[in-house]
Design a protein around this motif. Sequence first.
Motif, PDB file in Angstrom:
ATOM      1  N   VAL A 102       0.867  -1.176   0.000  1.00 58.29           N
ATOM      2  CA  VAL A 102       0.000   0.000   0.000  1.00 58.29           C
ATOM      3  C   VAL A 102       0.907   1.230   0.000  1.00 58.29           C
ATOM      4  O   VAL A 102       1.758   1.387   0.878  1.00 58.29           O
ATOM      5  CB  VAL A 102      -0.925   0.046   1.227  1.00 58.29           C
ATOM      6  CG1 VAL A 102      -1.752   1.330   1.223  1.00 58.29           C
ATOM      7  CG2 VAL A 102      -1.816  -1.183   1.268  1.00 58.29           C
ATOM      8  N   THR A 104       1.016   5.345   0.117  1.00 57.91           N
ATOM      9  CA  THR A 104       0.269   6.555   0.451  1.00 57.91           C
ATOM     10  C   THR A 104       1.148   7.764   0.176  1.00 57.91           C
ATOM     11  O   THR A 104       2.264   7.848   0.692  1.00 57.91           O
ATOM     12  CB  THR A 104      -0.168   6.568   1.922  1.00 57.91           C
ATOM     13  OG1 THR A 104      -0.933   5.385   2.201  1.00 57.91           O
ATOM     14  CG2 THR A 104      -1.003   7.795   2.231  1.00 57.91           C
ATOM     15  N   ARG A 113      -3.682   7.149  -2.691  1.00 62.53           N
ATOM     16  CA  ARG A 113      -3.483   5.808  -2.138  1.00 62.53           C
ATOM     17  C   ARG A 113      -3.490   4.787  -3.279  1.00 62.53           C
ATOM     18  O   ARG A 113      -4.360   4.828  -4.146  1.00 62.53           O
ATOM     19  CB  ARG A 113      -4.592   5.477  -1.129  1.00 62.53           C
ATOM     20  CG  ARG A 113      -4.349   4.223  -0.306  1.00 62.53           C
ATOM     21  CD  ARG A 113      -5.392   4.142   0.804  1.00 62.53           C
ATOM     22  NE  ARG A 113      -5.162   3.009   1.681  1.00 62.53           N
ATOM     23  CZ  ARG A 113      -5.695   1.802   1.489  1.00 62.53           C
ATOM     24  NH1 ARG A 113      -6.493   1.591   0.459  1.00 62.53           N
ATOM     25  NH2 ARG A 113      -5.434   0.824   2.337  1.00 62.53           N
ATOM     26  N   THR A 115      -2.841   0.501  -4.202  1.00 61.99           N
ATOM     27  CA  THR A 115      -2.736  -0.858  -3.675  1.00 61.99           C
ATOM     28  C   THR A 115      -2.499  -1.826  -4.829  1.00 61.99           C
ATOM     29  O   THR A 115      -2.805  -1.526  -5.985  1.00 61.99           O
ATOM     30  CB  THR A 115      -4.004  -1.263  -2.914  1.00 61.99           C
ATOM     31  OG1 THR A 115      -5.116  -1.239  -3.829  1.00 61.99           O
ATOM     32  CG2 THR A 115      -4.289  -0.314  -1.758  1.00 61.99           C
TER      33      THR A 115
END
Length: 201
Positions: A102, A104, A113, A115
Amino acid sequence: MAMGATHAMTDADRRAHRLVQVRRLRRILPIAAIALLLICLLQVVVGGFSSSAPETDGAEAAKMLSPRFSGRAPDGRRFAITGESGVRNEADLAQIQIATPVLTLQDGARTQRMTALSGTYDEAAHTLRLVGEVKIDTGGQAQLSAQEVVIDTRTGAISGQKGLRAQAGPRQVEAESFTADEDGERIILKGGVRGRLEAPR
């Protein structure tokens, strides 16, 4: 006659003394041999444990649980990379394989963000490669998804070569490759570009 008897007794004493020593050696030598054998076996066992220990320690040291990497770009932009687990590349320690990463990116009040199923973080190059079901929330109107992207953690710039899909409100666009600026609002599409505009209901 007395002198002959004395010599005879002395010789007898010597023979008796030798017999005693031989008997002692017969008892001691087998015990010494067994003790020496036990010492050799003990050294072999201890040596085997000590030789296998570094491999286990090295393998454990290379693995990371819940890894986290963070930093700040020259313009003040912050980034943080987390994941379920990580493994450093033994051939290049700057390369870390991360499971379910992940990313950020924080730029003032704006947060992006990203993923994916897996990723590779290059600490030396300041890049993160995300692979498999990549989802990108730009923090604005645009929502991006792809199969593989590369992010420069210093600038926030994104590029990809596999299957981009971008959606901004009613507009949807697909392309084979793309580059996007740090805000995700300016995207350059290349190869097999297809778009769709849905009229508001």
